[in-house]
Design a protein around this motif. Structure first.
Motif, PDB file in Angstrom:
ATOM      1  N   ALA A 150       0.865  -1.251   0.110  1.00  0.00           N
ATOM      2  CA  ALA A 150       0.007  -0.058  -0.002  1.00  0.00           C
ATOM      3  C   ALA A 150       0.681   1.123   0.135  1.00  0.00           C
ATOM      4  O   ALA A 150       2.073   1.253   0.783  1.00  0.00           O
ATOM      5  CB  ALA A 150      -1.130   0.132   1.230  1.00  0.00           C
ATOM      6  N   PRO A 151       0.463   2.303  -0.698  1.00  0.00           N
ATOM      7  CA  PRO A 151       1.151   3.463  -0.565  1.00  0.00           C
ATOM      8  C   PRO A 151       1.257   4.170   0.691  1.00  0.00           C
ATOM      9  O   PRO A 151       0.351   4.023   1.574  1.00  0.00           O
ATOM     10  CB  PRO A 151       0.472   4.475  -1.655  1.00  0.00           C
ATOM     11  N   LYS A 152       2.360   4.710   1.253  1.00  0.00           N
ATOM     12  CA  LYS A 152       2.396   5.534   2.186  1.00  0.00           C
ATOM     13  C   LYS A 152       1.454   6.634   2.708  1.00  0.00           C
ATOM     14  O   LYS A 152       1.348   7.061   3.538  1.00  0.00           O
ATOM     15  CB  LYS A 152       3.853   5.915   2.769  1.00  0.00           C
ATOM     16  N   SER A 153       1.229   7.223   1.571  1.00  0.00           N
ATOM     17  CA  SER A 153       0.105   8.276   1.426  1.00  0.00           C
ATOM     18  C   SER A 153      -0.839   8.139   0.425  1.00  0.00           C
ATOM     19  O   SER A 153      -0.335   7.726  -0.762  1.00  0.00           O
ATOM     20  CB  SER A 153       0.868   9.612   1.405  1.00  0.00           C
ATOM     21  N   ALA A 154      -2.126   8.218   0.692  1.00  0.00           N
ATOM     22  CA  ALA A 154      -3.006   7.940  -0.169  1.00  0.00           C
ATOM     23  C   ALA A 154      -2.994   8.753  -1.531  1.00  0.00           C
ATOM     24  O   ALA A 154      -3.333   8.416  -2.543  1.00  0.00           O
ATOM     25  CB  ALA A 154      -4.468   8.027   0.105  1.00  0.00           C
ATOM     26  N   ASN A 155      -2.528   9.994  -1.166  1.00  0.00           N
ATOM     27  CA  ASN A 155      -2.294  10.999  -2.168  1.00  0.00           C
ATOM     28  C   ASN A 155      -1.057  11.911  -2.026  1.00  0.00           C
ATOM     29  O   ASN A 155      -0.742  12.011  -0.670  1.00  0.00           O
ATOM     30  CB  ASN A 155      -3.614  12.105  -2.452  1.00  0.00           C
ATOM     31  N   PRO A 156      -0.429  12.398  -3.189  1.00  0.00           N
ATOM     32  CA  PRO A 156       0.755  12.968  -3.050  1.00  0.00           C
ATOM     33  C   PRO A 156       0.315  14.602  -2.759  1.00  0.00           C
ATOM     34  O   PRO A 156      -0.688  14.848  -3.247  1.00  0.00           O
ATOM     35  CB  PRO A 156       1.361  13.226  -4.433  1.00  0.00           C
ATOM     36  N   ILE A 157       1.139  15.053  -2.080  1.00  0.00           N
ATOM     37  CA  ILE A 157       0.783  16.667  -1.583  1.00  0.00           C
ATOM     38  C   ILE A 157       1.777  17.457  -2.583  1.00  0.00           C
ATOM     39  O   ILE A 157       2.789  17.890  -2.361  1.00  0.00           O
ATOM     40  CB  ILE A 157       1.170  17.106  -0.070  1.00  0.00           C
ATOM     41  N   THR A 158       0.923  17.791  -3.855  1.00  0.00           N
ATOM     42  CA  THR A 158       1.566  18.499  -4.838  1.00  0.00           C
ATOM     43  C   THR A 158       1.434  20.073  -4.274  1.00  0.00           C
ATOM     44  O   THR A 158       1.037  20.555  -3.340  1.00  0.00           O
ATOM     45  CB  THR A 158       0.986  18.059  -6.127  1.00  0.00           C
ATOM     46  N   GLY A 190      11.285  16.805   0.281  1.00  0.00           N
ATOM     47  CA  GLY A 190      10.391  15.832   0.797  1.00  0.00           C
ATOM     48  C   GLY A 190      10.873  15.019   1.778  1.00  0.00           C
ATOM     49  O   GLY A 190      11.244  13.851   1.898  1.00  0.00           O
ATOM     50  N   ARG A 191      11.205  15.792   2.924  1.00  0.00           N
ATOM     51  CA  ARG A 191      11.710  15.096   4.089  1.00  0.00           C
ATOM     52  C   ARG A 191      10.848  14.213   5.038  1.00  0.00           C
ATOM     53  O   ARG A 191       9.790  14.524   5.071  1.00  0.00           O
ATOM     54  CB  ARG A 191      12.372  16.353   5.068  1.00  0.00           C
ATOM     55  N   ARG A 192      11.194  13.232   5.458  1.00  0.00           N
ATOM     56  CA  ARG A 192      10.455  12.430   6.172  1.00  0.00           C
ATOM     57  C   ARG A 192      10.227  13.109   7.490  1.00  0.00           C
ATOM     58  O   ARG A 192      11.184  13.882   8.327  1.00  0.00           O
ATOM     59  CB  ARG A 192      11.119  10.843   6.805  1.00  0.00           C
ATOM     60  N   GLY A 299       3.087  12.158   2.051  1.00  0.00           N
ATOM     61  CA  GLY A 299       2.694  12.898   1.007  1.00  0.00           C
ATOM     62  C   GLY A 299       3.395  14.206   0.726  1.00  0.00           C
ATOM     63  O   GLY A 299       3.342  14.599  -0.534  1.00  0.00           O
ATOM     64  N   LEU A 300       4.548  14.580   1.688  1.00  0.00           N
ATOM     65  CA  LEU A 300       5.137  15.732   1.194  1.00  0.00           C
ATOM     66  C   LEU A 300       6.396  15.502   0.368  1.00  0.00           C
ATOM     67  O   LEU A 300       6.654  16.104  -0.443  1.00  0.00           O
ATOM     68  CB  LEU A 300       5.779  16.330   2.419  1.00  0.00           C
ATOM     69  N   ARG A 301       6.840  14.185   0.638  1.00  0.00           N
ATOM     70  CA  ARG A 301       7.937  13.320  -0.090  1.00  0.00           C
ATOM     71  C   ARG A 301       7.339  12.958  -1.452  1.00  0.00           C
ATOM     72  O   ARG A 301       8.072  13.470  -2.399  1.00  0.00           O
ATOM     73  CB  ARG A 301       8.377  12.144   0.762  1.00  0.00           C
ATOM     74  N   SER A 302       6.339  12.451  -1.407  1.00  0.00           N
ATOM     75  CA  SER A 302       5.870  11.901  -2.854  1.00  0.00           C
ATOM     76  C   SER A 302       5.400  13.106  -3.605  1.00  0.00           C
ATOM     77  O   SER A 302       5.488  13.043  -4.906  1.00  0.00           O
ATOM     78  CB  SER A 302       4.610  10.881  -2.732  1.00  0.00           C
ATOM     79  N   GLY A 303       4.789  14.146  -2.890  1.00  0.00           N
ATOM     80  CA  GLY A 303       4.318  15.375  -3.619  1.00  0.00           C
ATOM     81  C   GLY A 303       5.418  15.940  -4.243  1.00  0.00           C
ATOM     82  O   GLY A 303       5.297  16.503  -5.365  1.00  0.00           O
ATOM     83  N   PHE A 304       6.714  16.203  -3.705  1.00  0.00           N
ATOM     84  CA  PHE A 304       7.558  17.008  -4.192  1.00  0.00           C
ATOM     85  C   PHE A 304       8.130  16.088  -5.476  1.00  0.00           C
ATOM     86  O   PHE A 304       8.365  16.713  -6.507  1.00  0.00           O
ATOM     87  CB  PHE A 304       8.697  16.951  -2.992  1.00  0.00           C
ATOM     88  N   LYS A 332       9.280   5.447  -9.535  1.00  0.00           N
ATOM     89  CA  LYS A 332       7.990   5.199  -9.466  1.00  0.00           C
ATOM     90  C   LYS A 332       7.017   6.514  -9.302  1.00  0.00           C
ATOM     91  O   LYS A 332       5.859   6.398  -9.939  1.00  0.00           O
ATOM     92  CB  LYS A 332       7.647   4.437  -8.098  1.00  0.00           C
ATOM     93  N   TYR A 333       7.518   7.512  -8.747  1.00  0.00           N
ATOM     94  CA  TYR A 333       6.785   9.021  -8.612  1.00  0.00           C
ATOM     95  C   TYR A 333       6.588   9.396 -10.116  1.00  0.00           C
ATOM     96  O   TYR A 333       5.454  10.031 -10.464  1.00  0.00           O
ATOM     97  CB  TYR A 333       7.301   9.816  -7.645  1.00  0.00           C
ATOM     98  N   TYR A 334       7.695   9.421 -10.916  1.00  0.00           N
ATOM     99  CA  TYR A 334       7.645   9.868 -12.196  1.00  0.00           C
ATOM    100  C   TYR A 334       6.555   9.249 -13.095  1.00  0.00           C
ATOM    101  O   TYR A 334       6.035   9.597 -13.826  1.00  0.00           O
ATOM    102  CB  TYR A 334       9.194   9.856 -12.751  1.00  0.00           C
ATOM    103  N   ASP A 335       6.487   7.826 -12.684  1.00  0.00           N
ATOM    104  CA  ASP A 335       5.755   7.179 -13.515  1.00  0.00           C
ATOM    105  C   ASP A 335       4.381   7.152 -13.344  1.00  0.00           C
ATOM    106  O   ASP A 335       3.367   6.854 -13.959  1.00  0.00           O
ATOM    107  CB  ASP A 335       6.158   5.679 -13.369  1.00  0.00           C
ATOM    108  N   ASP A 336       3.849   7.548 -12.144  1.00  0.00           N
ATOM    109  CA  ASP A 336       2.568   7.784 -11.573  1.00  0.00           C
ATOM    110  C   ASP A 336       1.867   9.017 -12.382  1.00  0.00           C
ATOM    111  O   ASP A 336       0.750   9.439 -12.173  1.00  0.00           O
ATOM    112  CB  ASP A 336       2.529   8.021 -10.194  1.00  0.00           C
ATOM    113  N   VAL A 337       2.731  10.115 -13.011  1.00  0.00           N
ATOM    114  CA  VAL A 337       2.381  11.133 -13.513  1.00  0.00           C
ATOM    115  C   VAL A 337       1.495  10.912 -14.881  1.00  0.00           C
ATOM    116  O   VAL A 337       2.042  10.123 -15.650  1.00  0.00           O
ATOM    117  CB  VAL A 337       3.365  12.115 -13.824  1.00  0.00           C
ATOM    118  N   ASP A 338       0.304  11.321 -14.841  1.00  0.00           N
ATOM    119  CA  ASP A 338      -0.427  10.902 -16.150  1.00  0.00           C
ATOM    120  C   ASP A 338       0.272  11.359 -17.110  1.00  0.00           C
ATOM    121  O   ASP A 338       0.929  12.506 -17.544  1.00  0.00           O
ATOM    122  CB  ASP A 338      -1.697  11.571 -15.999  1.00  0.00           C
TER     123      ASP A 338
END
Length: 349
Positions: A150-158, A190-192, A299-304, A332-338
């Motif tokens: 499961a993703p660590k955050s449901a949504n990225p904080i873009t 995107g710091r932990r 989401g701060l990390r995935s959003g960045f 993986k984060y780059y691949d998630d971009v539509d």
């Protein structure tokens, strides 16, 4: 009568009590605080499980049959079971050490086994988990219980989400602190939350701020970098302004960088915990109108990284701030971009 050949297997010298105490102290001083807390929780769990399953305390070194039983008991759903494994699990649930009879996540079992092995190393003892049958059983159990991560955050904080969260912070000292936390956490790569909570005032270098508007962050270590080998991170623009303002109005001259704030809107002396960072993110998301569970601090990390992909920033440049060690992980984060939002689709204009 021939003389028996001498054994070629060296005997492991037993540690004296003084040497054992010194070794334990070295492990404590040389292990990150979060890992020590995980060790403590795992040791409590292992002790309780051994008592529930065998009515005996842990032994050193532990018996291989006990290690095998531990893997078997934690590699299946016990909801329909009617055996001693379920009885032990119910005892742990009653003590608040286990939540359900469902099969624990493979990562949870891996961590507890890793802790158990570490306890053996601390005592200069071999681990039962190194036995061929135990290792093979663990591998089979891992594959049998494999589940989609499961993703660590449901949504990225873009960036647009972050802007809405920042608008909820207001002008109180608490709001100023929260804005600095959110902007530093996002803009520095995107710091932990554990990394944000661990920052000290002396980790923040303001010498170039008045001249260039740049703040340097000297982190001791991160999840992917060792102590003394973490490159300096940079804050610029609004993120630098938010952090400098917090340091000024909060009177943060030394000690922890981010701290709890009391009801009088005054900062306390102690550091803000990682759980405190989690609550700040959740409270600010709720205040900005986002639904419960929309995102976590990760989401701060995935959003960045997601925003870097949306803006067309080279992945290597983003990784210099995020400090990802694995290109595949960052990718993986780059691949998630539509694909429609990929800036490369507009190269021809």
């Amino acid at each position: 009568m021939s003389t028996p050949a001498p054994s070629l297997t060296p005997l492991t010298p037993a540690l004296s009590e003084a040497d054992q105490a010194a070794l334990t102290d070295l492990y404590v001083r040389g292990t990150p605080p979060n890992t020590l807390r995980a060790y403590e929780r795992d040791l409590i769990y292992l002790m309780a499980w051994k008592l529930a399953a065998f009515d005996t305390p842990l032994t050193w070194p532990e018996d291989e049959n006990v290690a095998l039983r531990f893997i078997l008991d934690h590699s299946r759903d016990l909801s329909e079971a009617q055996d001693s494994a379920r009885e032990a699990a119910e005892a742990l649930i009653a003590q608040g050490l286990r939540k359900t009879l469902a099969c624990p996540a493979p990562s949870t079992l891996d961590r507890r086994i890793a802790s158990w092995r570490a306890f053996h190393r601390m005592k200069n003892l071999g681990s039962p988990f190194d036995a061929p049958l135990i290792r093979q059983t663990r591998g089979k159990a891992r594959r049998a219980a494999a589940r989609r991560k499961a993703p660590k955050s449901a949504n990225p904080i873009t960036r647009d989400v972050l802007e809405q969260i920042l608008d909820s912070c207001g002008h109180s000292l608490r709001g100023i602190r929260d804005k600095a936390i959110l902007m530093l956490g996002w803009a520095s790569g995107g710091r932990r939350r554990s990394e944000i909570a661990a920052l000290m005032r002396e980790d923040v270098d303001l010498r170039d701020y008045d001249r260039d508007g740049v703040i340097w962050i000297n982190m001791v270590a991160t999840k992917t970098t060792d102590i003394g080998k973490t490159p300096r991170l940079v804050l610029k623009g609004r993120a630098a302004e938010a952090l400098a303002f917090w340091i000024k109005v909060g009177g943060i001259d030394d000690g922890p960088l981010f701290r709890p704030i009391n009801r009088n809107d005054d900062p306390l002396e102690r550091r803000l915990s990682p759980d405190g960072i989690y609550q700040i993110v959740q409270n600010r998301l709720a205040a900005a109108g986002f639904p419960k569970g929309f995102a976590t601090p990760h989401g701060l990390r995935s959003g960045f990284l997601t925003q870097a992909a949306l803006d067309g920033a080279p992945i290597q440049a983003a990784m210099r701030l995020s400090l990802h060690r694995s290109l595949a992980q960052a990718q993986k984060y780059y691949d998630d971009v539509d694909i429609v939002d990929n800036p490369a689709t507009e190269l021809l204009g």
